[in-house]
Motif scaffolding. Structure first.
Motif, PDB file in Angstrom:
ATOM      1  N   LYS A   1      42.455   6.721 -33.770  1.00 26.63           N
ATOM      2  CA  LYS A   1      42.053   6.493 -35.198  1.00 26.63           C
ATOM      3  C   LYS A   1      42.475   7.678 -36.144  1.00 26.63           C
ATOM      4  N   HIS A   2      42.775   8.762 -35.430  1.00 26.53           N
ATOM      5  CA  HIS A   2      43.258   9.967 -36.185  1.00 26.53           C
ATOM      6  C   HIS A   2      44.874  10.441 -36.237  1.00 26.53           C
TER       7      HIS A   2
ATOM      8  N   THR B   1      48.149  10.882 -37.526  1.00 30.35           N
ATOM      9  CA  THR B   1      48.912  10.863 -38.534  1.00 30.35           C
ATOM     10  C   THR B   1      50.161  11.733 -38.097  1.00 30.35           C
TER      11      THR B   1
ATOM     12  N   ARG C   1      49.062  15.565 -39.252  1.00 30.62           N
ATOM     13  CA  ARG C   1      48.073  15.847 -38.074  1.00 30.62           C
ATOM     14  C   ARG C   1      49.083  16.560 -36.733  1.00 30.62           C
TER      15      ARG C   1
ATOM     16  N   ASP D   1      39.976  13.426 -27.873  1.00 32.37           N
ATOM     17  CA  ASP D   1      39.700  13.829 -29.208  1.00 32.37           C
ATOM     18  C   ASP D   1      38.702  14.815 -28.890  1.00 32.37           C
TER      19      ASP D   1
ATOM     20  N   HIS E   1      37.087  20.902 -37.745  1.00 31.97           N
ATOM     21  CA  HIS E   1      37.552  19.633 -37.580  1.00 31.97           C
ATOM     22  C   HIS E   1      38.786  19.191 -37.427  1.00 31.97           C
ATOM     23  N   GLU E   2      39.546  19.566 -38.565  1.00 29.46           N
ATOM     24  CA  GLU E   2      40.937  19.411 -38.312  1.00 29.46           C
ATOM     25  C   GLU E   2      41.695  19.915 -37.472  1.00 29.46           C
TER      26      GLU E   2
ATOM     27  N   ILE F   1      40.908  18.091 -34.189  1.00 31.80           N
ATOM     28  CA  ILE F   1      41.774  16.785 -34.196  1.00 31.80           C
ATOM     29  C   ILE F   1      43.199  16.788 -34.036  1.00 31.80           C
ATOM     30  N   SER F   2      43.751  17.775 -34.845  1.00 26.73           N
ATOM     31  CA  SER F   2      45.138  18.023 -34.795  1.00 26.73           C
ATOM     32  C   SER F   2      45.724  18.479 -33.696  1.00 26.73           C
TER      33      SER F   2
END
Length: 342
Positions: free
Chosen positions: A47-48, A50, A53, A124, A169-170, A173-174
């Motif tokens: 879902k993350h 992109t 990211r 994740d 968080h970023e 997730i990245s």
């Protein structure tokens, strides 16, 4: 990026094929591609996933700003291009109480329960473990986030975000998005198996038949009609590290507390296996020939919870030789998959 000492899950120059390898001199970052390599299941984006990211995660993966140890980044021990080197081994052993071999970092989007002992439930969640481990990167989040936010890449991606928890968080997730993007496929085996091309010799084909048949390798290193991840994502007790009635490393038992999991470790992928030595979770076997001998003897038979699949194989010398030849057909390029134009 992967946990090496605390817990781990499971590259690359094709010397046995006439086909050139695109990554041979490409440095740390794998080539980008918008086409999924042959031999892999449908890509799992999560879902993350992109483009922004992924690009930020690629920068973070090679950045030393995430570690309290000078000169250390995720790429220090997990180069997408090369397997473990002596220099990398020295890095991994700093402050290490329990050595575990560094695994490859491709095709993890298809993996569940990452790390050799499955300590991470998902990709994740995985980057947090080595980043925060005292025996690995031992990150100082406040300092690292401040330093990252000052870089060109950090300013571009984190612009407008002013809360540390969002930054953290970023970053996590990245990194997971970048790890998810790294894929390996389109080997000579894949061309033979999934394109019907005449890319394998008869000895290599015979080795594949041994792999599927007498050696029973495919019972854990999965191959099917449409794709091959070469792992069942399971945990097995092979007897590695067992002596004097105990395991040197209890493996998955440390996560589950289940006695049957003592000495159990995750099945690694076999892709690019020629270039990911040494083998086993503790790096105790240095060659493919040694690995095949280990399995031919049925592993280390003394543990009471030895996996039921471990038994003597009684392979002939020709079968062993052909099996090694087959395993070398799994060498391929490593790519960063960018499907954003599709």
């Amino acid at each position: 990026m992967f946990s090496i000492r605390s817990s781990l899950f499971f590259m690359v120059a094709l010397v046995t094929s006439s086909a050139p390898l695109a990554i041979a001199t490409s440095g740390i970052a794998p080539h980008r591609t918008d086409t999924l390599p042959d031999g892999l299941p449908p890509f799992i984006k999560g879902k993350h996933f992109t483009k922004e990211r992924l690009v930020f995660g690629e920068f973070l993966f090679s950045s030393q700003l995430l570690s309290s140890k000078s000169g250390v980044s995720c790429a220090s021990c997990h180069s997408p291009i090369l397997s473990t080197s002596q220099e990398q081994s020295k890095i991994r052993l700093i402050n290490s109480a329990n050595y575990r071999e560094s695994p490859p970092i491709y095709n993890l989007t298809y993996s569940q329960r990452l790390m050799w002992d499955g300590a991470s439930p998902s990709i994740d969640n995985q980057p947090r473990l080595p980043l925060e481990s005292e025996n690995e990167m031992n990150i100082n989040w406040s300092e690292s986030l401040e330093n990252v936010s000052r870089t060109i890449e950090g300013k571009q991606y984190l612009s407008g975000r002013d809360i540390d928890s969002i930054y953290k968080h970023e970053v996590l997730i990245s990194l997971s998005v970048y790890l998810r993007s790294m894929v390996a496929g389109n080997s000579r085996f894949d061309k033979y198996m999934y394109r019907g091309e005449n890319t394998l010799s008869q000895n290599e084909i015979d080795g594949f038949n041994v792999f599927k048949g007498k050696a029973k390798c495919s019972s854990c290193h999965s191959v099917d009609e449409n794709s091959a991840t070469f792992t069942d994502n399971g945990f097995h007790v092979l007897g590695v590290g067992y002596a004097n009635g105990a395991f040197k490393d209890n493996g998955r038992y440390g996560v589950t507390g289940n006695y049957l999991d003592k000495g159990a470790f995750k099945t690694p992928t076999l892709r690019n296996i020629q270039y990911t030595s040494p083998y086993m979770h503790d790096g105790s076997l240095s060659t493919l020939e040694a690995v095949i001998e280990f399995y031919d003897k049925g592993g280390i038979s003394s543990p009471p919870n030895l996996d039921s699949k471990m038994e003597q194989l009684n392979l002939t010398e020709t079968e062993k030789t052909n099996l090694v030849l087959f395993l070398k057909t799994l060498n391929s390029s490593v790519y960063s998959y960018h499907p954003f134009n599709k």
